[in-house]
Design a protein around this motif. Structure first.
Motif, short mmCIF file in Angstrom:
data_model
loop_
_atom_site.label_atom_id
_atom_site.label_comp_id
_atom_site.label_asym_id
_atom_site.label_seq_id
_atom_site.Cartn_x
_atom_site.Cartn_y
_atom_site.Cartn_z
N MET A 1 60.30 64.73 14.29
CA MET A 1 58.90 64.39 14.11
C MET A 1 58.01 65.37 14.88
SD MET A 1 56.53 62.63 12.76
CE MET A 1 56.82 60.99 12.21
N ALA A 2 58.39 65.73 16.08
CA ALA A 2 57.57 66.66 16.87
C ALA A 2 57.40 67.99 16.14
CB ALA A 2 58.20 66.89 18.25
N GLN A 3 58.46 68.49 15.54
CA GLN A 3 58.37 69.77 14.84
C GLN A 3 57.44 69.66 13.63
OE1 GLN A 3 59.80 72.74 16.05
NE2 GLN A 3 58.26 73.47 14.62
N LYS A 4 57.45 68.53 12.93
CA LYS A 4 56.54 68.34 11.80
C LYS A 4 55.09 68.37 12.26
CE LYS A 4 59.48 65.74 8.64
NZ LYS A 4 59.63 64.49 7.89
N ILE A 5 54.83 67.76 13.40
CA ILE A 5 53.47 67.77 13.96
C ILE A 5 53.06 69.20 14.31
CG2 ILE A 5 52.07 67.04 15.94
CD1 ILE A 5 53.77 64.42 15.92
N ILE A 6 53.95 69.92 14.96
CA ILE A 6 53.68 71.31 15.35
C ILE A 6 53.45 72.17 14.11
CG2 ILE A 6 54.72 73.37 16.39
CD1 ILE A 6 56.15 71.32 18.33
N ASP A 7 54.26 71.96 13.08
CA ASP A 7 54.17 72.76 11.86
C ASP A 7 52.83 72.61 11.14
OD1 ASP A 7 56.68 73.77 12.33
OD2 ASP A 7 57.69 72.45 10.88
N LYS A 8 52.11 71.54 11.39
CA LYS A 8 50.79 71.37 10.78
C LYS A 8 49.86 72.50 11.20
CE LYS A 8 50.99 66.39 10.33
NZ LYS A 8 50.61 66.03 8.99
N GLY A 9 50.05 73.01 12.42
CA GLY A 9 49.26 74.14 12.89
C GLY A 9 47.85 73.79 13.33
N THR A 10 47.47 72.52 13.24
CA THR A 10 46.11 72.13 13.61
C THR A 10 46.07 71.13 14.76
OG1 THR A 10 46.13 70.38 11.94
CG2 THR A 10 45.23 72.50 11.26
N VAL A 11 47.21 70.73 15.25
CA VAL A 11 47.28 69.73 16.32
C VAL A 11 47.28 70.44 17.67
CG1 VAL A 11 48.65 67.85 17.31
CG2 VAL A 11 48.52 68.13 14.83
N VAL A 12 46.35 70.04 18.55
CA VAL A 12 46.29 70.66 19.87
C VAL A 12 46.70 69.70 20.98
CG1 VAL A 12 44.55 72.36 19.22
CG2 VAL A 12 43.83 70.15 20.12
N SER A 13 46.73 68.39 20.67
CA SER A 13 47.15 67.43 21.68
C SER A 13 47.72 66.17 21.03
CB SER A 13 45.99 67.05 22.61
OG SER A 13 44.98 66.39 21.89
N ILE A 14 48.58 65.50 21.78
CA ILE A 14 49.23 64.27 21.35
C ILE A 14 49.00 63.23 22.44
CG2 ILE A 14 51.43 63.15 20.84
CD1 ILE A 14 50.73 65.21 18.75
N LEU A 15 48.50 62.06 22.06
CA LEU A 15 48.37 60.92 22.97
C LEU A 15 49.16 59.78 22.36
CD1 LEU A 15 44.53 60.97 23.64
CD2 LEU A 15 46.32 61.88 25.10
N THR A 16 49.94 59.08 23.18
CA THR A 16 50.73 57.98 22.66
C THR A 16 50.79 56.83 23.65
OG1 THR A 16 52.90 57.33 21.80
CG2 THR A 16 52.89 59.02 23.51
N THR A 17 50.90 55.62 23.11
CA THR A 17 51.07 54.45 23.96
C THR A 17 52.53 54.28 24.35
OG1 THR A 17 51.32 53.02 22.02
CG2 THR A 17 49.09 53.24 22.94
N GLY A 18 53.40 55.05 23.73
CA GLY A 18 54.83 54.98 24.01
C GLY A 18 55.30 56.20 24.79
N LYS A 19 56.60 56.42 24.71
CA LYS A 19 57.21 57.55 25.40
C LYS A 19 57.49 58.68 24.42
CE LYS A 19 59.31 55.03 29.15
NZ LYS A 19 60.49 54.83 29.97
N ILE A 20 57.47 59.89 24.95
CA ILE A 20 57.82 61.09 24.19
C ILE A 20 59.17 61.57 24.72
CG2 ILE A 20 57.15 63.45 23.61
CD1 ILE A 20 54.22 62.60 24.18
#
Length: 53
Positions: A1-20
């Motif tokens: 999932m992390a790689q899919k987020i990175i591959d979007k190319g437009t995400v600069v930060s991730i905030l989550t209520t859970g653990k990474i």
């Protein structure tokens, strides 16, 4: 999932209520994507109320 987020190319930060996971943190770090984990859900609700007001 992390790689899919990175591959979007437009995400600069991730905030989550859970653990990474450690591997995901490493991928985000390598891609210069800032991340924060274990943010209480109440923090999101308070911010939303401030933005609406």
């Amino acid at each position: 999932m992390a790689q899919k987020i990175i591959d979007k190319g437009t995400v600069v930060s991730i905030l989550t209520t859970g653990k990474i996971s450690k591997p995901a943190k490493a991928l985000f770090d390598a891609a210069d994507v800032a991340w924060a984990q274990n943010i209480p859900e109440s923090e999101f609700m308070e911010r939303e109320a401030q933005e609406e007001g």
